[in-house]
Design a protein around this motif. Structure first.
Motif, short mmCIF file in Angstrom:
data_model
loop_
_atom_site.label_atom_id
_atom_site.label_comp_id
_atom_site.label_asym_id
_atom_site.label_seq_id
_atom_site.Cartn_x
_atom_site.Cartn_y
_atom_site.Cartn_z
N UNK A 190 91.51 74.56 135.17
CA UNK A 190 92.89 74.86 135.53
C UNK A 190 93.64 73.64 136.04
N UNK A 191 92.99 72.49 136.05
CA UNK A 191 93.66 71.30 136.55
C UNK A 191 92.69 70.15 136.66
N UNK A 192 92.81 69.37 137.72
CA UNK A 192 91.99 68.19 137.90
C UNK A 192 90.82 68.42 138.84
N UNK A 193 90.53 69.68 139.16
CA UNK A 193 89.42 69.95 140.05
C UNK A 193 88.11 69.48 139.42
N UNK A 194 87.16 69.13 140.27
CA UNK A 194 85.85 68.70 139.78
C UNK A 194 84.83 69.78 140.09
N UNK A 195 83.60 69.54 139.73
CA UNK A 195 82.54 70.51 140.00
C UNK A 195 82.54 71.64 138.97
N UNK A 196 82.05 72.78 139.40
CA UNK A 196 81.91 73.94 138.51
C UNK A 196 83.29 74.57 138.31
N UNK A 197 83.89 74.33 137.16
CA UNK A 197 85.32 74.62 137.00
C UNK A 197 85.66 75.35 135.70
N UNK A 198 84.66 75.79 134.94
CA UNK A 198 84.92 76.41 133.65
C UNK A 198 84.37 77.83 133.59
N UNK A 199 84.82 78.62 132.62
CA UNK A 199 84.46 80.04 132.57
C UNK A 199 82.97 80.28 132.27
N UNK A 200 82.52 81.45 132.69
CA UNK A 200 81.18 81.94 132.40
C UNK A 200 81.33 83.21 131.55
N UNK A 201 80.97 83.12 130.29
CA UNK A 201 81.18 84.20 129.33
C UNK A 201 79.88 84.99 129.16
N UNK A 202 79.92 86.28 129.40
CA UNK A 202 78.73 87.12 129.30
C UNK A 202 78.32 87.39 127.87
N UNK A 203 77.18 88.04 127.72
CA UNK A 203 76.67 88.38 126.39
C UNK A 203 77.60 89.36 125.68
N UNK A 204 77.67 89.24 124.35
CA UNK A 204 78.35 90.23 123.54
C UNK A 204 79.86 90.25 123.63
N UNK A 205 80.47 89.17 124.13
CA UNK A 205 81.93 89.12 124.33
C UNK A 205 82.62 88.70 123.03
N UNK A 206 83.77 89.29 122.77
CA UNK A 206 84.64 88.90 121.66
C UNK A 206 85.90 88.26 122.23
N UNK A 207 86.19 87.02 121.81
CA UNK A 207 87.38 86.30 122.29
C UNK A 207 88.29 86.05 121.09
N UNK A 208 89.49 86.64 121.11
CA UNK A 208 90.40 86.59 119.99
C UNK A 208 91.07 85.24 119.81
N UNK A 209 91.69 85.07 118.66
CA UNK A 209 92.31 83.79 118.27
C UNK A 209 93.35 83.35 119.30
N UNK A 210 93.29 82.09 119.67
CA UNK A 210 94.29 81.51 120.55
C UNK A 210 94.15 81.87 122.01
N UNK A 211 93.12 82.60 122.38
CA UNK A 211 92.95 82.99 123.78
C UNK A 211 92.54 81.78 124.62
N UNK A 212 93.05 81.72 125.84
CA UNK A 212 92.71 80.66 126.78
C UNK A 212 92.08 81.30 128.01
N UNK A 213 90.84 80.91 128.29
CA UNK A 213 90.12 81.41 129.46
C UNK A 213 89.93 80.22 130.37
N UNK A 214 90.55 80.27 131.56
CA UNK A 214 90.68 79.07 132.38
C UNK A 214 90.12 79.27 133.77
N UNK A 215 89.36 78.29 134.22
CA UNK A 215 88.84 78.30 135.57
C UNK A 215 87.43 78.84 135.65
N UNK A 216 86.84 78.71 136.84
CA UNK A 216 85.48 79.16 137.08
C UNK A 216 85.49 80.66 137.34
N UNK A 217 85.68 81.42 136.26
CA UNK A 217 85.77 82.88 136.35
C UNK A 217 84.67 83.51 135.51
#
Length: 266
Positions: A190-217
């Motif tokens: 989501x910006x210039x933060x360091x460390x663990x900063x990106x998404x965690x996607x579970x098993x069996x997930x479908x992510x559609x075209x153009x979707x943006x998943x941002x941050x350590x969520x």
């Protein structure tokens, strides 16, 4: 060891099917014979074919195809999980992509499959502490395939990236097993933060075209992210989210969204 590997080759139904499809393809289109022979029929295992294909696609004046092939061969030789993941990925593409009619096609033609296999070699290098080589592979994959996956990202098996244009997966992202992503998906910060900063996607997930998943969520298992959504908060298990910013709009609609590939929200 030699005898064991020979037995494994004989018991590899995936590779056996690919070779049968390749021989039939040469029969139907002789002009493709040279390419199909060099990519598939000249090799004894899927791992050897992958090493050849990846090195051929990513080689350049900066680093030769031969050197890249030696690196790939080393990775496959030292980590059997790479070959297992490749077979799972290939099966995912064949099962989920209606444009894929033969198992040889991802190996020969689909840049999403090829890019993920190249990433896997880069990830192996990263874990071995060979970070400059890993970064070099990341750069070449981005230049050739238009897909930017940081070699430190952790990605499971059975991954299908459809069309595979403009995919971005950040350094601390985690992607589970049996996930499907369409083109222009970003798993970013989501910006210039360091460390663990990106998404965690579970098993069996479908992510559609153009979707943006941002941050350590956290994106819960078997959930569904609608095309064009911007996801900034955790997504519960087995839910559908949509919008900018994305909100829960209902259930996922089935037990395995990534397999059904159903993107209709109605």
């Amino acid at each position: 060891m030699v005898e064991t590997r020979a037995n494994l080759m004989e018991l590899d139904p995936v590779w056996d099917r690919i070779r049968k499809e390749a021989r039939e393809a040469v029969r139907l289109e002789p002009l493709m014979g040279g390419l199909i022979h060099s990519t598939i029929l000249h090799h004894n295992t899927l791992e050897q074919a992958l090493a050849y294909r990846i090195s051929l696609k990513l080689g350049s004046g900066e680093m030769s195809e031969q050197l890249l092939r030696e690196i790939a061969d080393e990775a496959y030789r030292n980590d059997a999980g790479l070959g297992a993941a490749a077979r799972a990925d290939l099966g995912a593409v064949f099962e989920r992509d209606p444009a894929c009619h033969r198992q040889m096609e991802p190996l020969m033609y689909f840049k999403g499959f090829q890019a993920v296999q190249a990433y896997r070699i880069g990830h192996w290098l990263w874990k071995e502490g060979r970070k400059d080589l890993a970064f070099y592979l990341q750069m070449r994959v981005s230049e050739i395939f238009g897909i930017d996956i940081h070699p430190a990202a952790r990605i499971g098996q059975g991954i299908m990236i459809d069309h595979a244009h403009a995919i971005v997966i950040g350094e601390t992202a985690v992607v589970g097993d049996n996930v499907s992503l369409l083109h222009s998906v970003t798993l970013g910060g989501t910006g210039k933060e360091s460390g663990d900063r990106h998404p965690k996607i579970g098993d069996g997930v479908l992510i559609g075209a153009g979707a943006k998943v941002l941050g350590n969520i956290q994106v819960g298992c078997c959930s569904r992210i609608a095309a064009g959504s911007v996801v900034l908060e955790d997504v519960p298990t087995r839910k559908t989210v949509a919008g900018v910013p994305a909100k829960v709009i209902g259930e996922a609609g089935c037990s395995q969204p990534s397999v059904s590939m159903d993107q209709l929200l109605g």
